[in-house]
Design a protein around this motif. Structure first.
Motif, PDB file in Angstrom:
ATOM      1  N   GLU A  14     -12.803  -4.443   3.861  1.00  0.00           N
ATOM      2  CA  GLU A  14     -13.348  -5.090   2.671  1.00  0.00           C
ATOM      3  C   GLU A  14     -14.312  -6.175   3.130  1.00  0.00           C
ATOM      4  OE1 GLU A  14     -12.549  -4.595  -0.659  1.00  0.00           O
ATOM      5  OE2 GLU A  14     -11.196  -2.951  -0.156  1.00  0.00           O
ATOM      6  N   THR A  15     -15.373  -6.381   2.388  1.00  0.00           N
ATOM      7  CA  THR A  15     -16.284  -7.496   2.633  1.00  0.00           C
ATOM      8  C   THR A  15     -16.160  -8.433   1.447  1.00  0.00           C
ATOM      9  OG1 THR A  15     -17.780  -6.054   3.855  1.00  0.00           O
ATOM     10  CG2 THR A  15     -18.669  -8.159   3.100  1.00  0.00           C
ATOM     11  N   ILE A  16     -15.897  -9.714   1.747  1.00  0.00           N
ATOM     12  CA  ILE A  16     -15.657 -10.698   0.688  1.00  0.00           C
ATOM     13  C   ILE A  16     -16.484 -11.948   0.959  1.00  0.00           C
ATOM     14  CG2 ILE A  16     -13.329  -9.858   0.195  1.00  0.00           C
ATOM     15  CD1 ILE A  16     -12.265 -12.218   1.857  1.00  0.00           C
ATOM     16  N   ASP A  17     -16.628 -12.783  -0.056  1.00  0.00           N
ATOM     17  CA  ASP A  17     -17.281 -14.078   0.119  1.00  0.00           C
ATOM     18  C   ASP A  17     -16.376 -14.976   0.946  1.00  0.00           C
ATOM     19  OD1 ASP A  17     -19.414 -13.299  -1.494  1.00  0.00           O
ATOM     20  OD2 ASP A  17     -18.439 -14.028  -3.320  1.00  0.00           O
ATOM     21  N   ALA A  18     -16.986 -15.867   1.715  1.00  0.00           N
ATOM     22  CA  ALA A  18     -16.213 -16.810   2.518  1.00  0.00           C
ATOM     23  C   ALA A  18     -15.512 -17.805   1.597  1.00  0.00           C
ATOM     24  CB  ALA A  18     -17.125 -17.542   3.485  1.00  0.00           C
ATOM     25  N   GLY A  19     -14.290 -18.120   1.914  1.00  0.00           N
ATOM     26  CA  GLY A  19     -13.511 -19.089   1.144  1.00  0.00           C
ATOM     27  C   GLY A  19     -12.048 -18.729   1.170  1.00  0.00           C
ATOM     28  N   ASN A  20     -11.204 -19.716   0.958  1.00  0.00           N
ATOM     29  CA  ASN A  20      -9.760 -19.478   0.941  1.00  0.00           C
ATOM     30  C   ASN A  20      -9.435 -18.534  -0.210  1.00  0.00           C
ATOM     31  OD1 ASN A  20      -9.466 -21.267   3.069  1.00  0.00           O
ATOM     32  ND2 ASN A  20      -9.140 -23.015   1.709  1.00  0.00           N
ATOM     33  N   ARG A  21      -8.743 -17.461   0.095  1.00  0.00           N
ATOM     34  CA  ARG A  21      -8.414 -16.465  -0.935  1.00  0.00           C
ATOM     35  C   ARG A  21      -7.368 -15.488  -0.442  1.00  0.00           C
ATOM     36  NH1 ARG A  21     -13.054 -14.675  -3.064  1.00  0.00           N
ATOM     37  NH2 ARG A  21     -14.173 -16.329  -2.065  1.00  0.00           N
ATOM     38  N   SER A  22      -6.865 -14.707  -1.359  1.00  0.00           N
ATOM     39  CA  SER A  22      -5.947 -13.611  -1.048  1.00  0.00           C
ATOM     40  C   SER A  22      -6.609 -12.310  -1.477  1.00  0.00           C
ATOM     41  CB  SER A  22      -4.635 -13.770  -1.819  1.00  0.00           C
ATOM     42  OG  SER A  22      -3.928 -14.885  -1.371  1.00  0.00           O
ATOM     43  N   LEU A  23      -6.325 -11.270  -0.754  1.00  0.00           N
ATOM     44  CA  LEU A  23      -6.782  -9.962  -1.191  1.00  0.00           C
ATOM     45  C   LEU A  23      -5.702  -8.943  -0.900  1.00  0.00           C
ATOM     46  CD1 LEU A  23      -9.086  -7.898   0.908  1.00  0.00           C
ATOM     47  CD2 LEU A  23      -8.725 -10.171   1.775  1.00  0.00           C
ATOM     48  N   THR A  24      -5.717  -7.860  -1.654  1.00  0.00           N
ATOM     49  CA  THR A  24      -4.722  -6.807  -1.492  1.00  0.00           C
ATOM     50  C   THR A  24      -5.387  -5.623  -0.816  1.00  0.00           C
ATOM     51  OG1 THR A  24      -3.538  -7.530  -3.457  1.00  0.00           O
ATOM     52  CG2 THR A  24      -3.107  -5.291  -2.697  1.00  0.00           C
ATOM     53  N   LEU A  25      -4.775  -5.174   0.276  1.00  0.00           N
ATOM     54  CA  LEU A  25      -5.243  -3.989   0.987  1.00  0.00           C
ATOM     55  C   LEU A  25      -4.365  -2.808   0.592  1.00  0.00           C
ATOM     56  CD1 LEU A  25      -5.989  -5.621   4.440  1.00  0.00           C
ATOM     57  CD2 LEU A  25      -7.619  -4.931   2.688  1.00  0.00           C
ATOM     58  N   LYS A  26      -4.921  -1.598   0.653  1.00  0.00           N
ATOM     59  CA  LYS A  26      -4.272  -0.402   0.114  1.00  0.00           C
ATOM     60  C   LYS A  26      -3.065   0.079   0.910  1.00  0.00           C
ATOM     61  CE  LYS A  26      -8.615   1.184  -1.766  1.00  0.00           C
ATOM     62  NZ  LYS A  26      -9.753   2.035  -1.486  1.00  0.00           N
ATOM     63  N   GLY A  27      -3.109  -0.045   2.210  1.00  0.00           N
ATOM     64  CA  GLY A  27      -1.985   0.419   3.028  1.00  0.00           C
ATOM     65  C   GLY A  27      -1.779   1.918   2.976  1.00  0.00           C
ATOM     66  N   GLN A  28      -2.849   2.722   2.982  1.00  0.00           N
ATOM     67  CA  GLN A  28      -2.719   4.178   2.884  1.00  0.00           C
ATOM     68  C   GLN A  28      -2.684   4.828   4.260  1.00  0.00           C
ATOM     69  OE1 GLN A  28      -5.915   5.581   0.380  1.00  0.00           O
ATOM     70  NE2 GLN A  28      -4.618   5.444  -1.420  1.00  0.00           N
ATOM     71  N   PHE A  29      -1.754   5.777   4.423  1.00  0.00           N
ATOM     72  CA  PHE A  29      -1.653   6.542   5.656  1.00  0.00           C
ATOM     73  C   PHE A  29      -0.910   7.841   5.357  1.00  0.00           C
ATOM     74  CE2 PHE A  29       2.078   3.937   5.377  1.00  0.00           C
ATOM     75  CZ  PHE A  29       3.105   4.737   5.817  1.00  0.00           C
ATOM     76  N   ASP A  30      -0.916   8.758   6.322  1.00  0.00           N
ATOM     77  CA  ASP A  30      -0.263  10.061   6.182  1.00  0.00           C
ATOM     78  C   ASP A  30       1.169   9.961   6.725  1.00  0.00           C
ATOM     79  OD1 ASP A  30       0.593  12.694   6.281  1.00  0.00           O
ATOM     80  OD2 ASP A  30      -1.142  13.439   7.386  1.00  0.00           O
ATOM     81  N   ALA A  31       2.152   9.938   5.839  1.00  0.00           N
ATOM     82  CA  ALA A  31       3.550   9.806   6.240  1.00  0.00           C
ATOM     83  C   ALA A  31       4.035  11.028   7.019  1.00  0.00           C
ATOM     84  CB  ALA A  31       4.425   9.577   5.005  1.00  0.00           C
ATOM     85  N   ALA A  32       3.490  12.204   6.737  1.00  0.00           N
ATOM     86  CA  ALA A  32       3.883  13.402   7.472  1.00  0.00           C
ATOM     87  C   ALA A  32       3.452  13.283   8.931  1.00  0.00           C
ATOM     88  CB  ALA A  32       3.275  14.643   6.827  1.00  0.00           C
ATOM     89  N   ARG A  33       2.290  12.724   9.160  1.00  0.00           N
ATOM     90  CA  ARG A  33       1.803  12.532  10.539  1.00  0.00           C
ATOM     91  C   ARG A  33       2.664  11.493  11.259  1.00  0.00           C
ATOM     92  NH1 ARG A  33      -3.894  10.443  12.837  1.00  0.00           N
ATOM     93  NH2 ARG A  33      -3.513  11.093  14.979  1.00  0.00           N
ATOM     94  N   VAL A  34       3.057  10.454  10.556  1.00  0.00           N
ATOM     95  CA  VAL A  34       3.940   9.454  11.154  1.00  0.00           C
ATOM     96  C   VAL A  34       5.234  10.121  11.590  1.00  0.00           C
ATOM     97  CG1 VAL A  34       5.310   7.381  10.703  1.00  0.00           C
ATOM     98  CG2 VAL A  34       2.939   7.487   9.937  1.00  0.00           C
ATOM     99  N   ALA A  35       5.813  10.961  10.743  1.00  0.00           N
ATOM    100  CA  ALA A  35       7.066  11.638  11.072  1.00  0.00           C
ATOM    101  C   ALA A  35       6.903  12.558  12.286  1.00  0.00           C
ATOM    102  CB  ALA A  35       7.569  12.434   9.875  1.00  0.00           C
ATOM    103  N   ARG A  36       5.744  13.221  12.403  1.00  0.00           N
ATOM    104  CA  ARG A  36       5.498  14.145  13.515  1.00  0.00           C
ATOM    105  C   ARG A  36       5.170  13.435  14.817  1.00  0.00           C
ATOM    106  NH1 ARG A  36       1.882  16.435  10.071  1.00  0.00           N
ATOM    107  NH2 ARG A  36       0.150  15.779  11.387  1.00  0.00           N
TER     108      ARG A  36
END
Length: 185
Positions: free
Chosen positions: A113-135
């Motif tokens: 993500e590209t954001i303006d400079a300054g104190n802030r919070s942002l939410t990241l998606k956290g997406q990944f392939d769980a089947a690949r993790v298991a394998r």
């Protein structure tokens, strides 16, 4: 249309004359298999590789960015934005596996993500392939979050940020913190 019909009838007649699609009397009227003179040199097919269906999961998490006064002043002076990048990864089950990232192991994807400079919070998606993790991954998926100035070389050279590196399941529960300061502060 008349030419197309004539052509189709001619092709059908040629096929019948050359024996294409003929029936053999000695096999009960079933179509005879095509005859070829080519030797059968191909080995028998082995078991097909299993097809793995991806299972995409999303574990959103919050990242808090904070800046020292000096770092924030430098970012504003240079009109720099901040890039926030997350890499999802895990320790490989097989350390000799091909394609491993030298720093992360099994790389499961990322986002930025590209954001303006300054104190802030942002939410990241956290997406990944769980089947690949298991394998391929030993244990759970991890996330490494980095922040850095973009579009301003002066800020890139003088502002540095900490990194957040944790199991993704913990990041979902606790969130992460990245602090940016001037180099040497």
């Amino acid at each position: 249309m008349t030419h197309a019909l004539t052509f189709a009838l001619a092709a059908l007649a040629a096929a019948l004359l050359t024996g294409c699609g003929t029936l053999s009397k000695d096999d009960g009227g079933r179509a005879a298999p095509p005859k070829t003179d080519a030797p059968k040199t191909q080995p028998p097919a082995g078991p097909a590789a299993p097809a793995f269906e991806p299972i995409i999961v999303s574990l959103p998490f919050r990242v808090d960015l904070s800046f020292s006064e000096g770092a924030l002043a430098k970012l504003r002076e240079t009109n720099a934005d901040m890039g926030v990048a997350a890499d999802y990864y895990g320790a490989p089950k097989d350390p000799g596996m091909e394609g491993l990232d030298p720093d992360l192991g099994v790389w499961l994807g990322g986002e930025m993500e590209t954001i303006d400079a300054g104190n802030r919070s942002l939410t990241l998606k956290g997406q990944f392939d769980a089947a690949r993790v298991a394998r391929e991954v030993s244990g759970d998926a991890r996330v490494k979050v980095m922040a850095f100035p973009v579009r301003a070389y002066a800020a890139e050279a003088t502002v540095t940020c900490t990194e957040f590196d944790e199991y993704l399941s913990i990041a979902v529960e606790t969130g992460g913190t990245v602090i940016c300061t001037l180099v040497g502060e």
